[in-house]
Design an enzyme around this catalytic site. Structure first.
Site, PDB file in Angstrom:
ATOM      1  N   GLY A  94       3.391   1.742  -2.077  1.00 54.42           N
ATOM      2  CA  GLY A  94       4.025   1.849  -3.383  1.00 54.42           C
ATOM      3  C   GLY A  94       3.350   2.873  -4.276  1.00 54.42           C
ATOM      4  N   GLN A  95       3.802   2.931  -5.518  1.00 55.52           N
ATOM      5  CA  GLN A  95       3.315   3.936  -6.458  1.00 55.52           C
ATOM      6  C   GLN A  95       1.810   3.839  -6.672  1.00 55.52           C
ATOM      7  OE1 GLN A  95       4.299   3.410 -10.616  1.00 55.52           O
ATOM      8  NE2 GLN A  95       4.498   5.598 -10.957  1.00 55.52           N
TER       9      GLN A  95
ATOM     10  N   GLY B  58       0.770  -1.232   0.000  1.00 55.39           N
ATOM     11  CA  GLY B  58       0.000   0.000   0.000  1.00 55.39           C
ATOM     12  C   GLY B  58       0.800   1.279   0.000  1.00 55.39           C
TER      13      GLY B  58
ATOM     14  N   TYR C  60      10.690 -10.011 -14.280  1.00 59.81           N
ATOM     15  CA  TYR C  60       9.421  -9.376 -13.956  1.00 59.81           C
ATOM     16  C   TYR C  60       8.325  -9.841 -14.916  1.00 59.81           C
ATOM     17  CZ  TYR C  60       6.096  -5.549 -13.053  1.00 59.81           C
ATOM     18  OH  TYR C  60       4.990  -4.800 -12.737  1.00 59.81           O
TER      19      TYR C  60
END
Length: 315
Positions: free
Chosen positions: A13-14, A11, A143
């Protein structure tokens, strides 16, 4: 709505920091539990906050029970550029945490789960322009590999266990509220800070590297609309393509110069260039528009103007 209790993982983060604000406006401050692996920042102290390591299944389970969670937004992940430096850690974090969430949702009959995918699921042989929803997906980054595997797990848990998990393939996300966080598209955030502070920016991608992007207000809007849509409208259970606009670093610099005429840019491509080269230049998101009526609010020009105005107030 009053019975909805939301848990946001990652929560701080970006995406999480802005999505949490929007969710609190919808469901109420007390009904949105923000969590991250680090202690709360001043942004999160107006409601419940939990320090959670998403790799800790027991801690995650305990928080779900404590707050009687009905929706989980799993945003914790290691992003593209950082994961390339720490591949095994990136794979382990991104995969295992998702499986924890999916299993907890299955075991506790959590009504809805949100998990973001990414354009990183595409690869070198994917069509580069107007990349369709269903196409070749051959990611060559940790990723991207983890996001593609995650899409398959999400669809599997929906088909086999009835978990109502929903997902968007985010393009590069641009925001003035949070600093760059280890993504390959983060140049499109840093450039605004450097333009305003120093009048110049050294870009780590080539000037003609076209990438799809989305302004954060539209990313939050899309996420909320997807989660609010009736289940019968959600036809794709892997992840939806999502698009805003596409541009190159040179095009972004040109638009910034309209507001800051003295701004200059130089280019020094680094290890992130091959990552960007493997991704599409533009995305086709017809399915999202048809299924749950997605439509972005911001144009490229409006985004640039809004970013400059808001960052100017910050620095």
């Amino acid at each position: 709505m009053a019975d909805t209790n939301v848990l946001i993982l990652g929560g701080c983060g970006q995406v999480g920091s802005e999505l949490s604000t929007a969710l609190k406006e919808v469901y109420g401050t007390d009904n949105v539990v923000v969590s991250d692996i680090r202690p709360a920042t001043e942004v999160q102290i107006d409601g419940p906050y939990e320090v959670i390591n998403v790799m800790d299944h027991t801690a995650l389970y305990d928080v779900v029970k404590k707050y009687k969670i009905t929706e989980i937004y799993h945003l914790a992940a290691m992003l593209s550029a950082t994961a390339e430096k720490h591949p095994m850690l990136g794979w382990h974090l991104n995969m295992e945490s998702l499986l924890h969430v999916l299993n907890i949702a299955k075991e506790n009959n959590i009504p809805k789960v949100y998990w973001p995918s990414s354009i990183a699921v595409f690869g070198p042989t994917t069509p580069k322009r107007n990349t369709p929803q269903d196409t070749v997906m051959d990611p060559n980054t940790v990723y991207g590999i983890s996001k593609l595997a995650g899409e398959r797990w999400c669809e599997y848990y929906f088909e086999k266990h009835g978990v109502d998990v929903r997902s968007l393939r985010y393009p590069g996300l641009i925001s003035y509220k949070t600093e760059p966080g280890g993504g390959t598209t983060d140049y499109a955030i840093q450039i605004f800070y450097d333009a305003l502070k120093h009048g110049t920016y050294e870009c780590f991608l080539k000037e003609d590297t076209m990438l799809p992007m989305l302004y954060m207000p539209d990313a939050v809007k899309a996420t909320l609309e997807l989660m609010e849509a009736p289940a019968k409208e959600i036809k794709i259970r892997s992840s939806y393509n999502l698009a805003g606009f596409s541009f190159t670093p040179a095009e972004l610099a040109k638009e910034i110069k309209k507001h800051i005429p003295e701004f200059t840019i130089t280019y020094k491509p680094d290890f992130r260039q091959p990552i960007a080269d493997s991704w599409p230049g533009s995305i086709e998101d017809r399915q999202a528009k048809e299924d749950w009526h997605w439509k972005p609010d911001f144009s490229f020009e409006a985004m640039v103007k809004d970013m400059l105005e808001n960052i100017k107030q910050k620095i």
